[in-house]
Design a protein around this motif. Structure first.
Motif: not given
Length: 459
Positions: A144-149, A206-210, A267-271, A287-290
């Protein structure tokens, strides 16, 4: 305290100086952009200083940081060698010189020079697209990250070309006789730049890092929201940009709603990742929370604004003040990511080989926690002030004061990371910044920064 994640292969990363140089130059553009914004708010600058401010922050800080991040993490995540270190060096200086020159031209009113510097930026971005694109082609299948990139790279190819056309129009007024007006082309250019190139990269990372740094996995509603975002978001960006280019409100409205809903879902996924994590809070996750809160608020405000009139100049970057998206979402994601990425790169090259032989610091021990807390407070309060000033039409002094406070926060952030490099990097700060194009690395005898092989550097 954090350690190196086990899911990545650091043996594939480029020399330390390549991404660090991008990040340090980006920090310089960030502070310059903040200063220009403050001077613009108090009326000190003449010319098109607003465009100088925007380009220093977005085309400069954000995009240069993205370039450095992709150069670092595409090889790591995809387990492939970077196509060319020399091109990675060339892309940085072309873009940096081009963006700085454009900003100076805008700020001084010398718009006749914008296309010259814009040409440098165009060559730099296309070099970046080619280099990272060739690197990604060696990775299969894409996650998913590579597709976005990959999608973001396509936007990075188109956006600078549109910008160069707009820059040329300052000298040769060809858009006046074109079926596409300058106003429409500008709107499409800005749409593809922010929602295409920048935010597509942010979502993919964020799919990868979060998930990696919260030690959680997507599940339940997360997977459904991801599937919708992967299709709905890029389709929405293209429809919104095309609708604005053609002046079609219905097409732009459909695209805008898809973008707003997709980002609201993300935003829901990240939260949910941040709520479910049991790891210790770090500057990155704070900072990701903000960013998650700002993204949700932006989606709600933007859905309403774009439903009413997606072509309105005031709704170019969505509903509500523009700083909600630029600082609240993009800014805090980039700031949070750099608070891990820069110490991570330095730690790997300085301390990883010493594990088991002597006591070494952890990644989050490299930066100053007090400076991190101070810059977070300054940037958060400054951003809140900018949002309030814009929403409530407060005096210019409030805007200038809030911008100055945010700029102080950016300066503290930059100082904190510079100290990490100066105190812990195996290379001196000058060795990180100074490079020879033929080597693709710093002027150094460090074997980690040795010239790439012919196979790695052939264009």
């Amino acid at each position: 305290m954090s350690a190196i994640p086990g899911e990545v292969d650091t043996d594939r990363q480029p020399p330390m100086t390549v991404p660090l140089r991008h990040f340090l130059v980006g920090l310089g553009l960030l502070v310059a952009g903040g200063a220009v914004g403050v001077l613009d708010a108090v009326g000190t600058l003449s010319g098109l200083s607003g465009l100088a401010h925007v380009h220093l922050l977005l085309a400069g800080w954000v995009c240069v940081t993205i370039m450095g991040a992709m150069v670092q993490f595409v090889p790591v995540w995809s387990n492939v060698a970077l196509h060319s270190r020399r091109l990675a060096t060339a892309q940085l200086w072309l873009v940096a010189a081009g963006v700085a020159g454009m900003a100076a031209s805008f700020a001084t009113g010398a718009v006749g020079w914008v296309h010259a510097f814009g040409g440098l930026a165009l060559l730099g971005f296309w070099t970046f697209v080619y280099n990272v694109g060739r690197t990604l082609l060696g990775a299969r299948p894409w996650d998913v990250t590579e597709r976005h990139f990959a999608l973001a790279l396509a936007f990075f190819a188109v956006v600078p070309a549109m910008g160069f056309a707009l820059a040329m129009d300052y000298s040769v007024l060809f858009l006046a006789d074109s079926p596409v007006s300058r106003v429409r082309l500008t709107a499409a250019h800005a749409t593809l730049a922010v929602f295409g190139a920048v935010l597509t990269t942010v979502l993919g990372a964020l799919y990868q890092l979060a998930t990696m740094f919260t030690q959680t996995e997507l599940h339940g509603v997360d997977t459904h929201l991801q599937r919708f975002e992967e299709v709905g978001y890029p389709a929405g960006v293209l429809a919104l940009a095309t609708g604005r280019l053609l002046g079609s409100a219905p097409l732009a409205r459909v695209g805008g709603l898809l973008v707003a809903v997709a980002l609201g879902g993300f935003a829901v996924v990240l939260a949910r990742r941040l709520v479910e994590t049991s790891v210790e809070r770090t500057p990155m996750l704070s900072r990701y929370a903000v960013a998650a809160v700002a993204m949700a608020a932006w989606a709600v405000l933007t859905g309403r604004a774009w439903l009413a009139d997606p072509l309105a100049p005031s709704a170019l970057f969505g509903g509500g003040p523009v700083h909600l998206l630029v600082f609240g979402v993009v800014g805090f994601v980039v700031l949070g990511t750099l608070y891990h990425v820069v110490p991570f790169i330095v730690w790997v090259h300085r301390y990883s080989d010493l594990l088991g032989y002597e006591q070494v610091p952890m990644i989050d021990d490299l930066y100053d926690d007090r400076l991190a807390a101070a810059d977070f407070a300054c940037i958060a309060l400054g951003t809140a002030g900018l949002l309030a000033a814009s929403a409530l039409d407060l005096p210019a002094t409030v805007t200038a004061g809030s911008g100055a406070l945010a700029t102080v926060g950016f300066a503290l952030f930059a100082a904190n990371l510079l100290v990490v490099v100066r105190e812990h990097s195996p290379r001196p700060l000058r060795g990180v910044l100074v490079s020879r194009l033929g080597e693709g690395g710093a002027v150094t005898d460090d074997p980690d920064d040795a010239p790439a092989t012919t196979e790695d550097t052939a264009p």
